[in-house]
Write a protein that holds these residues in place. Structure first.
Motif, PDB file in Angstrom:
ATOM      1  N   PRO A 149       0.835  -1.214   0.000  1.00 57.16           N
ATOM      2  CA  PRO A 149       0.000   0.000   0.000  1.00 57.16           C
ATOM      3  C   PRO A 149       0.866   1.259   0.000  1.00 57.16           C
ATOM      4  CG  PRO A 149      -0.014  -1.031   2.167  1.00 57.16           C
ATOM      5  CD  PRO A 149       0.690  -1.992   1.249  1.00 57.16           C
ATOM      6  N   PHE A 150       0.284   2.366  -0.460  1.00 56.80           N
ATOM      7  CA  PHE A 150       1.022   3.628  -0.473  1.00 56.80           C
ATOM      8  C   PHE A 150       1.375   4.083   0.940  1.00 56.80           C
ATOM      9  CE2 PHE A 150      -0.901   4.258  -4.753  1.00 56.80           C
ATOM     10  CZ  PHE A 150       0.279   4.467  -5.455  1.00 56.80           C
ATOM     11  N   PHE A 151       0.425   3.858   1.873  1.00 59.14           N
ATOM     12  CA  PHE A 151       0.666   4.274   3.252  1.00 59.14           C
ATOM     13  C   PHE A 151      -0.240   3.491   4.197  1.00 59.14           C
ATOM     14  CE2 PHE A 151      -2.839   6.815   1.709  1.00 59.14           C
ATOM     15  CZ  PHE A 151      -3.725   6.853   2.777  1.00 59.14           C
ATOM     16  N   LYS A 152       0.104   3.537   5.475  1.00 59.09           N
ATOM     17  CA  LYS A 152      -0.727   2.974   6.532  1.00 59.09           C
ATOM     18  C   LYS A 152      -0.893   4.041   7.611  1.00 59.09           C
ATOM     19  CE  LYS A 152       0.602  -1.847   5.844  1.00 59.09           C
ATOM     20  NZ  LYS A 152       1.088  -3.091   6.479  1.00 59.09           N
ATOM     21  N   ILE A 153      -2.078   4.089   8.219  1.00 59.94           N
ATOM     22  CA  ILE A 153      -2.309   5.144   9.208  1.00 59.94           C
ATOM     23  C   ILE A 153      -1.836   4.726  10.603  1.00 59.94           C
ATOM     24  CG2 ILE A 153      -4.224   6.164   7.945  1.00 59.94           C
ATOM     25  CD1 ILE A 153      -6.146   4.747   9.816  1.00 59.94           C
ATOM     26  N   GLY A 154      -1.592   3.420  10.791  1.00 67.13           N
ATOM     27  CA  GLY A 154      -1.120   2.971  12.102  1.00 67.13           C
ATOM     28  C   GLY A 154      -2.183   3.123  13.169  1.00 67.13           C
ATOM     29  N   LEU A 155      -3.278   2.367  13.051  1.00 61.96           N
ATOM     30  CA  LEU A 155      -4.396   2.444  13.988  1.00 61.96           C
ATOM     31  C   LEU A 155      -4.298   1.293  14.989  1.00 61.96           C
ATOM     32  CD1 LEU A 155      -7.113   3.783  14.765  1.00 61.96           C
ATOM     33  CD2 LEU A 155      -8.224   2.220  13.147  1.00 61.96           C
ATOM     34  N   PRO A 156      -3.675   1.509  16.135  1.00 63.23           N
ATOM     35  CA  PRO A 156      -3.525   0.412  17.104  1.00 63.23           C
ATOM     36  C   PRO A 156      -4.841   0.156  17.838  1.00 63.23           C
ATOM     37  CG  PRO A 156      -2.602   2.423  18.011  1.00 63.23           C
ATOM     38  CD  PRO A 156      -3.036   2.752  16.600  1.00 63.23           C
TER      39      PRO A 156
END
Length: 400
Positions: free
Chosen positions: A123-130
């Protein structure tokens, strides 16, 4: 009179998503950057799914345990024990069949093809949602609160706490039905587009249809065995019991819902000669706690996914997974796709840890969800026949 609007079911949407994903991944003129947009959207959904999973455990398990432990005494105990035992046996049967038969067609050569000729797109990016809680904390909290609320209710207290978790369960169910389930086709489409891009998709599909057929056969065999055992114990013709259950089975295939099938299943129980008090208690209860069909599917799919990824597994590990899932799935049938969603937090127990492996599990499960539901509800009536005879014998002993 206004005509009814045509509406695609979830299985149809998933099949369309798979086909579209395969086509997009195979288009020679499709720039990889465009495919990465779809894969990014799929990845973002996966992050949200991982965020919601611990909340799902709390939402479903707390209320389920609180309700199951409230009242009904010995009848509840024997019914719950029978349903849980049936679910465990179903999982063990599925493991025995899958571990012995799946390696016949999931060969090392095919595993190499599943890995793909090209590297998967990122993917282009990940938002990092823990997640707010990890899975272990959510499970411990859910069991602690469920049992505690049950204890409070036995003392005519805990009404407010119960209502809070009842509302929380409704919120989670709404998120599942309004967000998770509608977006699952996008999730699956991105996964299959990526597999198509790597060149592994047709190897995966060649495994899918064989697993599908074996799982359906297991459903039918297990339900048949349940009616043979309960019918023999109750002194009733198993063939007639199975014949009376056909209507309930077909209804469940059509509705894909244990709850929606309860009225028809009660009719089937009546035809099988189950007393009114027993059928009115056992059938609705087992629609929530007896998930033998779902367990067969999830266990079989887990073994298939592990084999496809060349990973080792053993019965001890898988049995722990089955035993935990048999409890965690309580009340999950109230939500669409609830069984597989309840299973997601526990998949790491058997080594299914990556997002791609989870996507394969969801796809494998949901494409036959209606048949798993049909096996669940059919087994409910086999249990009703058994419980009815068990209690009639108890009553005769008391009278004597």
């Amino acid at each position: 009179m206004e005509g009814k609007k045509f509406k695609l079911g979830l299985v149809s949407k998933l099949i369309i998503a798979i086909v579209v994903g395969i086509i997009l991944g195979n288009l020679k003129f499709m720039p990889p950057q465009l495919l990465r947009v779809l894969i990014t959207l799929s990845s973002l959904f996966g992050e949200f799914l991982n965020f919601i999973i611990p909340l799902m455990i709390i939402g479903f398990v707390v209320k389920g345990i609180a309700e199951l432990s409230d009242g009904a005494g010995k009848l509840l105990g024997i019914t719950a024990l029978t349903a849980y035992g049936s679910t465990l046996i179903a999982g063990c049967l599925a493991y025995a069949v899958a571990s012995n038969f799946f390696p016949v067609f999931i060969t090392p050569e095919l595993i190499d093809k599943v890995q793909g000729a090209r590297k998967a797109l990122e993917p282009f990016f990940k938002i990092g949602l823990p997640p707010m809680l990890d899975v272990t904390s959510a499970v411990v909290f859910a069991f602690m609160m469920g049992l505690s609320i049950s204890w409070l209710r036995s003392k005519n207290r805990g009404v407010v706490l119960y209502e809070i978790f009842d509302d929380f369960e409704a919120i989670i169910s709404n998120v599942l039905s309004k967000v998770i389930i509608p977006l699952l086709p996008l999730f699956i489409c991105g996964n299959f587009a990526n597999m198509s891009y790597t060149g592994s998709v047709f190897s995966v599909l060649s495994i899918f249809w064989k697993v599908f057929l074996i799982v359906i056969a297991l459903h039918l065999i297990y339900v048949g065995l349940m009616f043979v055992v309960s019918g023999t114990y109750a002194g009733k013709n198993p063939a007639m019991l199975i014949k009376n259950q056909v209507k309930g089975y077909l209804t469940a295939v059509g509705t894909q819902s244990s709850a929606a099938t309860i009225p028809v299943n009660l009719e089937c129980a009546e035809k099988n000669g189950v007393s009114e008090d027993i059928r009115n208690f056992v059938v609705p209860l087992c629609a929530t706690i007896h998930l033998a069909g779902s367990m067969i599917t999830i266990t079989s799919c887990s073994v298939a996914v592990l084999l496809m990824n060349g990973m080792a597994f053993n019965f001890g590990t898988v049995f722990g997974f089955i035993a935990m899932l048999g409890v965690a799935m309580v009340a999950a049938p109230g939500a669409p796709g609830g069984a597989i969603m309840s299973a997601l937090p526990f998949l790491p127990m058997v080594g299914i840890t990556t997002e791609v492996m989870q996507q394969l599990m969801i796809t494998l499960y949901l494409t036959q969800d209606s048949f798993g539901t049909a096996a669940n509800v059919s087994g409910d009536n086999a249990i009703a026949v058994f419980i009815d005879k068990f209690y009639s014998k108890r009553m005769k002993k008391k009278e004597a």
